[in-house]
Structures are given as C-alpha cells and as structure tokens.
Enzyme design. Structure first.
Site, PDB file in Angstrom:
ATOM      1  N   GLU A 174       0.809  -1.218   0.000  1.00  0.00           N
ATOM      2  CA  GLU A 174       0.000   0.000   0.000  1.00  0.00           C
ATOM      3  C   GLU A 174       0.844   1.271   0.000  1.00  0.00           C
ATOM      4  O   GLU A 174       0.345   2.362   0.268  1.00  0.00           O
ATOM      5  CB  GLU A 174      -0.936  -0.019   1.213  1.00  0.00           C
ATOM      6  N   HIS A 250      -4.943   1.742   7.068  1.00  0.00           N
ATOM      7  CA  HIS A 250      -3.512   1.968   6.830  1.00  0.00           C
ATOM      8  C   HIS A 250      -2.865   2.459   8.116  1.00  0.00           C
ATOM      9  O   HIS A 250      -3.525   3.067   8.974  1.00  0.00           O
ATOM     10  CB  HIS A 250      -3.283   3.031   5.741  1.00  0.00           C
ATOM     11  N   CYS A 369      -2.850  11.548   3.403  1.00  0.00           N
ATOM     12  CA  CYS A 369      -3.159  10.692   2.254  1.00  0.00           C
ATOM     13  C   CYS A 369      -2.835  11.396   0.943  1.00  0.00           C
ATOM     14  O   CYS A 369      -2.545  10.750  -0.061  1.00  0.00           O
ATOM     15  CB  CYS A 369      -4.637  10.308   2.257  1.00  0.00           C
TER      16      CYS A 369
END
Length: 446
Positions: A174, A250, A369
């Site tokens: 990720e 995450h 993000c």
C-alpha cells in the site's frame, strides 16, 4: 549540502466521485454515492499545496489517473466505441464500472514507497509503485503511477525506479501509507519503519478478523531489498489487528512520523514495546521523540473520525515542527483539546495549522493521504522536473486549468456520460503539457 523533504501532493482528477469502494475505510463507505464537487476538491488540494509553499516548504504535484478507465473496461470484455463501452459497463456490471471510475489516485501516500539516497546502497533515491492488490479499483493504478513518477524524477543518475511488486495479495503493498522514515536530519541515514498487517505465508500469526490487512510483511521485505536498504536501518512493525478491525485500514490513520518524531496512538502497534525498543536502538544516540496518545485522551474511534494521525508533520524553515490537520480535528472535542495541549509540551511540535480538505475526507483520506514524501538534496531537487514544483505562477496556471475543465458537481449518472470522458481526456492532455510529462496515459499512447 542542503537537504529538503518535498511533499508531492496528488492532484484531484476531473472525475472525482464518491463510490464507497473501500471496504474497511469507514469514511469512504459512509459517503457512498453522495454528490461530489470535482472543482472544489481540486482547489482545496491546490490551496493546501500553495499554503505549504508559502510556509517555506518545497511542494510538488503528481498528476491524477485517467478515469473512467476505458482500457481496463475493454480488457474485461466491453467493446465498441468508448461511448458504447461506458454504456455496456454501466448497465451490465455497475460495480465494475464504478471501480473503473474511482478517484482514489488522489491519495498519493499510496502511490509508492520512497527511500532517499542517504539510506540506499547505490546512493540514489528509489521508488517502487504500490501494487494495491487488496482493492480492484486501486490495483488499476501502478502502471500509470510508475510512468508519472518516471516523468517527474527522470534523471537516472539520481533516481532509480522499480516495477511494482507481483500482482498477488501475498505481496500486497500500500505504499508510503504503511512506511515511515525517522532520521536526525533529512540528509543523514535514517530508520525506515515498514508497517504490515499480516504474514502472507504463515496464517497462524495474528491478523484482523473483520477488515482486511492490506500490507504483508513479505511485501515490506521485498521493497527493502529492492531499495538496497541495510538491515540495521530497517524495522518491521506489525499493525495492531484490533485497530484494523476498527477502521484503521492503513498505518497512516493511526501513526505519523517526521525526522526524530513518531506520533502514534497507544493501540497502533502489535508488540509495541519491542517495536519501539528496536526503533530506538537502530536510530542511535540522537534524540528521538515518541509521542504516544492514550485511549483516555483520544479514542481510536475519534482518531479515525477526525484523522488525527492522518495529518502531516512538517519541519518549518525555523526548525520547529507543525502539524497540518483537517478542520475535522477542530470539530472533534477530544482531538482539539489534545492538539491544544500537545503544542505546549516539550516536543519539537510547536503549532497546528488546520485546512479544509472535506472533499478528500468524505472519500476517506486526510492531508497525509494526499502527499508522497521525497527527501532530496539540492542536486537531486535540481534534477526533478521543474514543472511539477509549485510556485506562484504554476499555482495560478493550475487553478485556471481547473476552472476551465472541471465540473462543479458530479453524480453516478454523470460518469456514464461520454462527454465527461472527452472533457476529462482533454483536461489531462493539457495537464501533461503544463507539467511536461509526455504521454503517460493510455489514451495518449493509443
């Protein structure tokens, strides 16, 4: 030589929409099918970039993906003209269609893992695009991401680019959302902390039960090998399975680091004490600040709702650190109280700046993000494509570009409109000229 940490933010694309595609991301799912505002989203992102540039930070920009992804829809059996492909997919396979319209590339923390030259064996900055295999809509991104990164960091003397890991969940990766680098200064070698959710080949190990663990230990180890990292400068830390099941999809939803500061929730890590002890030992004798937030001060639920840890910690030109937080942190009583107290404590963090990024927050991503962190020295910075760096002139050009091409609102029905595809491709073609990227999109190469 002067060292910088450059934040490359993802530009929100002209088809920004809410499809609720990300199982395990509470914000994404709760806003599924709401009407989005692409123009507002892009301008909110650009405003944050400009504000950081005005603070004295070096700020870059990464181009969005092309959506709807017509090339993938054709691979899945839809045929004819582009308009026919859109119509068939929307009618016959709505979920597939929406996945191929995803706006998720705006979250550039998932674009890649980056290791600076101070850490790597060959003294170059290394990039590995994330394969994002856990979600179909995100697994469509890495090839174009790789092209955009190569066009942004093109000089092979300074930059090394790797292919994304194999497209299999055994190597689910990720990107920087599960990677934190700690260092005494950006130019010195540091400790790269890779955070994983599960073991791919040993199912007897702890793992979440409700939501998926997207990152594997094996993926982390592969990236460390690719980047030529010394084992004495790498720490592998398992994310707490219980917090994954509470919506912490995450690590950057529960922890964030910058230079010699690691800011995290007490429930962030499995075997926390061992992980922190190893990190401190490998960091060396320089001061290292662990700022641990207790559940009594901020619950996991409030941390997820406000994205307290999905904030950016920046070192300003005066040497003090600041937190870049979404306005949702102001609106949450316990989080706001905690941040007001934090800046009074004996830590390098001395201030908090709040930004309105609600279009991103509603789709499941906060300020952290939106950016990919790249530590560079002056020669490496000089080798970056200069058109991808934000200054007053480029900021104005990009805002005019958004005003020219973006719609004020977008709903699911609009995504089926062939005219939207034409508008989007026209916009992206012009953007690649503004940023001097060359042909990075499938429609340009076809």
């Amino acid at each position: 030589m002067k060292q910088f940490e450059v934040n490359f933010d993802g530009l929100v694309g002209p088809t920004h929409n809410y499809a609720g595609l990300s199982f395990g991301n509470v914000a994404s799912q709760s806003n599924a099918n709401a009407i989005s505002s692409p123009k507002q989203a892009a301008k909110q992102g650009l405003a944050k970039m400009k504000a950081l540039s005005d603070m004295g930070m070096v700020q870059g920009i990464l181009a969005p993906q092309e959506r709807p992804d017509i090339a993938t829809l054709r691979r899945l059996g839809f045929s004819g003209s582009d308009a026919s492909v859109l119509e068939q997919a929307a009618k016959q396979a709505r979920e597939v269609f929406l996945a191929c319209c995803s706006a998720s590339s705006m979250w550039t923390a998932n674009a890649a893992t980056v290791s600076p030259s101070a850490d790597t064996a060959d003294g170059r900055v290394h990039f590995t695009p994330a394969n994002l295999t856990n979600k179909f809509h995100r697994s469509l991104e890495p090839e174009v991401t790789g092209r955009i990164l190569k066009a942004t960091f093109a000089n092979e003397k300074y930059f090394a680019h790797h292919a994304h890991l194999p497209d299999n969940e055994h190597f689910g990766d990720e990107g920087a959302a599960n990677h934190t680098r700690l260092c005494s200064s950006y130019g010195h070698s540091g400790v790269e902390m890779f955070v994983y959710g599960r073991y791919a080949f040993d199912t007897s190990k702890p793992a979440p039960r409700k939501y998926p663990a997207r990152q594997t230990l094996e993926a982390c180890q592969a990236i460390a090998r690719l980047h030529g990292l010394d084992e004495d400068s790498v720490v592998y830390v398992q994310q707490n399975p219980d917090v994954i099941d509470q919506g912490v999809f995450h690590n950057d939803v529960i922890a964030v680091g910058n230079q010699n500061v690691l800011f995290f929730h007490e429930q962030a890590f499995y075997n926390k004490e061992d992980a922190l002890a190893e990190t401190r030992r490998k960091f060396g004798d320089s001061p290292l600040h662990f700022i641990e937030v207790s559940s009594d001060a901020v619950s996991v639920q409030d941390a997820v709702k406000s994205y307290l840890f999905n904030t950016q910690i920046l070192t300003l030109p005066d040497g003090n650190m600041t937190i870049i937080a979404p306005t949702e942190c102001q609106e949450n009583e316990s989080v706001y109280r905690y941040l007001n107290e934090l800046v009074t404590l004996n830590t390098p963090i001395k201030s908090v700046n709040y930004f309105d990024v609600k279009q991103s927050m509603r789709n499941g991503g906060g300020p952290a993000c939106l950016r990919l962190r790249v530590a560079l020295d002056q020669q490496e910075l000089d080798a970056v494509n200069p058109n991808t760096l934000i200054n007053d002139a480029q900021f104005d050009r990009l805002n005019r570009w958004v005003d020219k091409h973006y719609r004020d609102e977008l709903n699911e029905a609009d995504l089926r409109d062939p005219q939207l595809l034409i508008e989007s491709r026209t916009a992206l073609d012009e953007l690649t000229q503004l940023l001097k990227l060359g042909s990075v999109y499938p429609f340009q190469q076809d």
